[in-house]
Write an enzyme that holds these catalytic residues in place. Structure first.
Site: not given
Ligand code: PGA
Length: 260
Positions: A67, A145
């Site tokens: 990421d 998430e």
């Protein structure tokens, strides 16, 4: 899923390094997925030490970052590309060449296009052989998430409040300085790596680790999707394993595979 429970993060990092080494013995050009955060630091130190001893090199490999923050400046110390360069790149580190370290470019305005291209880049390189992962105390992997898609591709996404607070320690303890958006490999992308190697240390990861191994697969705890992966190694210290119900069973299986 194989779960290795070692007494300390140092022992766990050494055990995780052995999994990397055994892959590279078989496939010296293997493609590595690499992550940042505190968790993999000990593993990267093991890789650097093995490189210094002449026993391991990423000189012939490519690496793909998990990421990257969006909008962080190119020379920012905490830009994940810069973190990974410090940890892995250079002849005295792991031998990984800068041009072979791939990361999503969070500096351009069209980050959605960057994300889509990143998935194509991974595929065109032949796919990731071994993806190194940490886990958030909320069960995230990468910046996937809770509540997100379990089959997502690399995408642009806001950081959760909990993750911003957790990462503030890298930004002078000021949550407002933490970038609010990132590009992350999606869970679907991560699941395509041939081997997953997930590390977790400390009491604050214990609930996430228990859910990861023993909870129902659910977007509430994104890492639970790895239960569907055919080759996953989870390596923890004793504190991160403290909420597992079946730790004895996991240790038995680990010892049968790797020796006690
Ligand atoms: P940490 O982060 O290694 O800094 O604990 C892990 C994660 O949030 O994935």
């Amino acid at each position: 899923m194989y779960l290795g429970i070692l007494d300390t993060p140092e022992l766990a990092s050494a055990a995780a390094a052995q999994i990397v080494f055994s892959l590279f013995k078989k496939e010296p050009n293997a493609i590595l997925g690499v992550t940042t955060g505190s968790t993999p630091e000990g593993l990267y130190a093991e890789l650097r030490a093995a490189h210094a001893r002449g026993e391991f090199t990423l000189a012939n490999s490519q690496a793909f970052a998990l990421d990257e923050y969006v909008g962080i400046s190119a020379d920012h110390y905490e830009r994940y590309r810069n973190v990974l360069r410090r940890e892995l790149v250079g002849s005295r580190n792991t031998g990984l060449k800068n041009e072979n370290l791939h990361s999503p470019n969070g500096l351009v305005s069209n980050s959605a296009a960057v994300a889509a291209q990143y998935d194509r880049d991974i595929r065109d390189a032949g796919g990731i052989d071994l993806q190194i992962l940490g886990i958030g105390s909320n069960g995230h992997i990468g910046f996937n998430e809770p509540g997100g898609s379990l089959v997502s591709r690399t995408h642009v996404t806001p950081l959760s409040r909990q993750t911003i607070l957790a990462n503030a320690r890298f930004f002078g303890h000021y949550p407002r300085n933490v970038p609010k958006t990132c590009i992350t490999q999606g869970l679907g992308t991560i699941m395509e790596a041939r081997i997953l190697l997930l590390l977790a240390f400390g009491e604050n990861k214990a609930e996430a680790v228990a859910q990861l191994a023993e909870g129902p697969i659910s977007a509430r705890w994104p890492a639970t999707i790895t239960q569907m992966h055919p080759e996953v190694y989870v390596v923890t210290d004793a504190a991160a394993a403290s909420k597992l119900e079946l730790s004895e069973l996991y240790q038995e299986r680990w010892a049968l595979k790797f020796g006690a």
